[in-house]
Design a protein around this motif. Structure first.
Motif, PDB file in Angstrom:
ATOM      1  N   TYR A   1      19.028  79.702  -5.599  1.00 39.83           N
ATOM      2  CA  TYR A   1      20.020  78.700  -5.417  1.00 39.83           C
ATOM      3  C   TYR A   1      20.906  78.763  -4.178  1.00 39.83           C
ATOM      4  N   ARG A   2      21.240  79.988  -3.706  1.00 41.94           N
ATOM      5  CA  ARG A   2      22.136  80.144  -2.634  1.00 41.94           C
ATOM      6  C   ARG A   2      21.387  79.747  -1.280  1.00 41.94           C
ATOM      7  N   LYS A   3      20.171  80.262  -1.390  1.00 44.77           N
ATOM      8  CA  LYS A   3      19.452  79.966  -0.017  1.00 44.77           C
ATOM      9  C   LYS A   3      18.799  78.956   0.036  1.00 44.77           C
ATOM     10  N   ASP A   4      18.291  78.098  -0.952  1.00 47.49           N
ATOM     11  CA  ASP A   4      17.405  76.950  -0.874  1.00 47.49           C
ATOM     12  C   ASP A   4      17.874  75.635  -1.682  1.00 47.49           C
ATOM     13  N   ILE A   5      18.754  75.722  -2.725  1.00 52.22           N
ATOM     14  CA  ILE A   5      19.232  74.672  -3.397  1.00 52.22           C
ATOM     15  C   ILE A   5      20.695  74.370  -2.917  1.00 52.22           C
ATOM     16  N   ALA A   6      21.673  75.130  -2.792  1.00 48.89           N
ATOM     17  CA  ALA A   6      22.944  74.848  -2.455  1.00 48.89           C
ATOM     18  C   ALA A   6      23.205  74.345  -1.101  1.00 48.89           C
ATOM     19  N   PRO A   7      22.246  74.859  -0.061  1.00 48.79           N
ATOM     20  CA  PRO A   7      22.448  74.046   1.227  1.00 48.79           C
ATOM     21  C   PRO A   7      22.481  72.394   1.312  1.00 48.79           C
ATOM     22  N   HIS A   8      21.452  71.782   0.205  1.00 47.30           N
ATOM     23  CA  HIS A   8      21.220  70.568   0.245  1.00 47.30           C
ATOM     24  C   HIS A   8      21.937  69.697  -0.638  1.00 47.30           C
ATOM     25  N   ILE A   9      22.313  70.367  -1.755  1.00 51.07           N
ATOM     26  CA  ILE A   9      23.233  69.164  -2.810  1.00 51.07           C
ATOM     27  C   ILE A   9      24.375  70.074  -3.340  1.00 51.07           C
ATOM     28  N   GLY A  10      24.669  71.536  -2.696  1.00 51.58           N
ATOM     29  CA  GLY A  10      25.829  72.213  -3.451  1.00 51.58           C
ATOM     30  C   GLY A  10      27.276  71.487  -3.352  1.00 51.58           C
ATOM     31  N   GLU A  11      27.540  70.713  -2.311  1.00 46.42           N
ATOM     32  CA  GLU A  11      28.691  70.201  -2.249  1.00 46.42           C
ATOM     33  C   GLU A  11      28.854  68.779  -2.850  1.00 46.42           C
ATOM     34  N   LEU A  12      27.683  68.328  -3.054  1.00 47.45           N
ATOM     35  CA  LEU A  12      27.617  66.960  -3.550  1.00 47.45           C
ATOM     36  C   LEU A  12      28.191  66.886  -5.206  1.00 47.45           C
ATOM     37  N   PRO A  13      28.729  65.582  -5.467  1.00 45.46           N
ATOM     38  CA  PRO A  13      29.283  65.323  -6.731  1.00 45.46           C
ATOM     39  C   PRO A  13      27.871  65.442  -7.877  1.00 45.46           C
ATOM     40  N   ILE A  14      28.118  66.036  -8.839  1.00 46.36           N
ATOM     41  CA  ILE A  14      26.760  66.311  -9.639  1.00 46.36           C
ATOM     42  C   ILE A  14      26.428  64.940 -10.271  1.00 46.36           C
ATOM     43  N   SER A  15      27.230  63.813 -10.359  1.00 45.94           N
ATOM     44  CA  SER A  15      26.800  62.522 -10.812  1.00 45.94           C
ATOM     45  C   SER A  15      25.942  61.774  -9.855  1.00 45.94           C
ATOM     46  N   GLU A  16      25.823  62.197  -8.403  1.00 45.34           N
ATOM     47  CA  GLU A  16      25.495  61.439  -7.560  1.00 45.34           C
ATOM     48  C   GLU A  16      24.018  62.114  -7.176  1.00 45.34           C
ATOM     49  N   ILE A  17      23.556  63.343  -7.832  1.00 49.74           N
ATOM     50  CA  ILE A  17      22.329  64.113  -7.520  1.00 49.74           C
ATOM     51  C   ILE A  17      21.260  62.809  -8.037  1.00 49.74           C
ATOM     52  N   THR A  18      20.176  62.718  -7.278  1.00 46.11           N
ATOM     53  CA  THR A  18      19.044  61.915  -7.657  1.00 46.11           C
ATOM     54  C   THR A  18      17.738  62.497  -7.563  1.00 46.11           C
ATOM     55  N   PRO A  19      16.860  62.085  -8.144  1.00 50.78           N
ATOM     56  CA  PRO A  19      15.093  62.704  -7.782  1.00 50.78           C
ATOM     57  C   PRO A  19      14.863  62.901  -6.635  1.00 50.78           C
ATOM     58  N   LEU A  20      15.510  61.825  -5.705  1.00 48.82           N
ATOM     59  CA  LEU A  20      14.995  62.156  -4.247  1.00 48.82           C
ATOM     60  C   LEU A  20      15.545  63.368  -3.594  1.00 48.82           C
ATOM     61  N   ASP A  21      16.977  63.715  -4.189  1.00 46.55           N
ATOM     62  CA  ASP A  21      17.536  65.170  -3.696  1.00 46.55           C
ATOM     63  C   ASP A  21      16.329  66.473  -4.113  1.00 46.55           C
ATOM     64  N   ILE A  22      15.951  66.335  -5.276  1.00 47.32           N
ATOM     65  CA  ILE A  22      15.219  67.108  -5.829  1.00 47.32           C
ATOM     66  C   ILE A  22      14.005  67.437  -4.997  1.00 47.32           C
ATOM     67  N   LYS A  23      13.501  66.160  -4.584  1.00 43.98           N
ATOM     68  CA  LYS A  23      12.096  66.131  -4.081  1.00 43.98           C
ATOM     69  C   LYS A  23      12.174  66.796  -2.705  1.00 43.98           C
ATOM     70  N   LYS A  24      13.428  66.502  -1.993  1.00 42.45           N
ATOM     71  CA  LYS A  24      13.725  67.014  -0.716  1.00 42.45           C
ATOM     72  C   LYS A  24      13.742  68.376  -0.644  1.00 42.45           C
ATOM     73  N   ILE A  25      14.157  69.168  -1.663  1.00 39.32           N
ATOM     74  CA  ILE A  25      14.542  70.485  -1.860  1.00 39.32           C
ATOM     75  C   ILE A  25      13.188  70.864  -1.937  1.00 39.32           C
ATOM     76  N   ILE A  26      12.358  70.809  -3.006  1.00 43.69           N
ATOM     77  CA  ILE A  26      10.893  71.472  -3.140  1.00 43.69           C
ATOM     78  C   ILE A  26      10.048  71.153  -2.159  1.00 43.69           C
ATOM     79  N   ARG A  27      10.213  70.032  -1.464  1.00 43.63           N
ATOM     80  CA  ARG A  27       9.253  69.898  -0.388  1.00 43.63           C
ATOM     81  C   ARG A  27       9.429  70.709   0.676  1.00 43.63           C
ATOM     82  N   THR A  28      10.932  70.770   1.075  1.00 39.79           N
ATOM     83  CA  THR A  28      11.357  71.712   2.162  1.00 39.79           C
ATOM     84  C   THR A  28      10.960  73.109   2.140  1.00 39.79           C
ATOM     85  N   ILE A  29      11.026  73.555   0.800  1.00 41.30           N
ATOM     86  CA  ILE A  29      10.545  74.926   0.594  1.00 41.30           C
ATOM     87  C   ILE A  29       9.221  75.140   0.811  1.00 41.30           C
TER      88      ILE A  29
END
Length: 395
Positions: free
Chosen positions: A123-151
């Motif tokens: 979480y700290r290294k690979d998830i938080a840098p992308h969405i950690g500071e964003l509001p929970i309600s604003e996270i979309t599937p596109l954000d998740i796709k970016k995380i797993i693709r970057t890794i």
């Protein structure tokens, strides 16, 4: 009861519980501290809820506001709502960002998982840098796709799969506490992340081991001496990376040439005493000097509050750097492949299978584990000595 009467009780240290108003009580402890409590009855059960400390805000709550809070709780009870449950809901509803949600989720991980540091690290290294500071309600599937693709594109398919699993768990937690109604990670599966995982079978040959350590010696600008000695210990002992990098000097007995590895750091939950060959003692003595008085064999080289020793990624990054710079012209391997290589080499030099398994601190097959409690220390000592001698020319 007025404010002056309350202060007088506190000064006198009169321990007890005193009724101040309807359902509102003042509790005074032996340390002369006072707190507001609300006593009520719901569903035929008597309950008590601590409101806050007595005193001025923000650390405490004055009498007027304590009465107001008690009145609001009393209204909830009249409507059949338990104030204690409602207070818990209010605390959870204060979670706004993904980082705040993650703190609650990671706390649960620490309570139920044997190795909670793994999801926390991902979480700290690979998830938080992308969405950690964003509001929970604003996270979309596109954000998740970016995380797993970057890794995945960074060459870590297994971590990509893990990150997807943790994202699903994280946002399921948000659904459970009514912060969102759908999970943005739900549409994805392993095909979208790192793909199907297969058991690795990479084993290094003697030639590859010799070349690897030669390259490490010739590239000390990016592969420091501590890392070189660590890889030597990993290969000769067959221990797990996490067991070695967090090792303390207090675990080592130089006189008797053993490493007493505690069960708390063992993946199997079984302690083990590793015998140490003279060559490994020499490597440890050098590490002792390089650790400059730290209680850890591999102290953190940077000022970090996360770990007092080097992080789990230090050796991975150092090895990856050799491949990235094309210094190491052999098929790619990971640190865990050294453990498999150790087991294979033990077989090559004629170590009995059950002894070789105990050398790696593996649990024996179920029936053997029940009836065979022998540690095979002497047999393991002989096997490790043969292995170090077998590998001596590689170092």
């Amino acid at each position: 009861m007025n404010v002056q009467e309350i202060k007088s009780l506190i000064r006198k240290g009169q321990v007890g519980r005193y009724q101040v108003g309807d359902n509102l009580y003042l509790r005074i402890s032996s340390s002369k501290t006072a707190s507001w409590t609300f006593r009520y009855k719901i569903n035929t059960k008597r309950k008590e809820l601590t409101i806050a400390k007595f005193g001025d805000e923000p650390l405490g709550l004055p009498l007027v506001k304590a009465k107001a809070v008690a009145a609001s709780y009393k209204a909830l009870v009249r409507d059949g709502i338990d104030p204690k449950i409602q207070k818990s809901r209010d605390l959870l509803s204060d979670l706004k960002t993904v980082d705040q949600l993650a703190e609650s989720w990671l706390k649960d991980c620490r309570e139920r998982l044997k190795y909670p540091n793994i999801p926390e690290r991902v979480y700290r290294k690979d998830i938080a840098p992308h969405i950690g500071e964003l509001p929970i309600s604003e996270i979309t599937p596109l954000d998740i796709k970016k995380i797993i693709r970057t890794i995945k594109e960074s060459g870590r398919p297994t971590i990509s799969n893990d990150a997807l699993v943790y994202c699903k768990q994280l946002f399921n937690e948000a659904i459970k506490i009514d912060l969102i109604s759908s999970n943005p990670a739900l549409p994805f599966n392993t095909k979208d992340a790192g793909g199907k995982e297969y058991s690795r079978d990479r084993v290094l040959s003697l030639e590859e081991i010799t070349l690897t350590f030669k390259v490490m010696r010739n590239n000390q600008d990016c592969f420091v001496r501590q890392n070189y000695l660590a890889f030597q210990l990993l290969l000769c002992l067959g221990c797990r990376k996490g067991e070695l990098l967090a090792a303390k000097w207090s675990e080592f007995d130089f006189k008797n040439q053993v490493w007493n590895m505690p069960k708390e750091r063992s993946k199997t939950g079984i302690s083990i005493t590793y015998p140490l060959h003279d060559q490994l003692i020499a490597a440890l003595e050098e590490l002792k000097v390089l650790s400059v008085g730290s209680e850890f064999i591999f102290p953190n080289r940077r000022k970090s509050k996360r770990f007092p020793h080097i992080s789990m990624d230090t050796w991975n990054a150092a090895l990856a750097n050799l491949f990235k710079k094309e210094c190491l012209d052999i098929a790619h391997f990971t640190i865990h492949d050294l453990r498999r290589t150790c087991r294979t080499l033990l077989a090559e030099i004629g170590t009995a299978p059950h002894v070789a398994e105990r050398c790696l601190n593996h649990k024996l097959p179920k029936i053997m584990a029940v009836y065979d409690r022998h540690d095979y220390f002497e047999e393991r000592k002989e096997a490790h000595q043969k292995l170090v001698q077998y590998l001596a020319s590689c170092f």
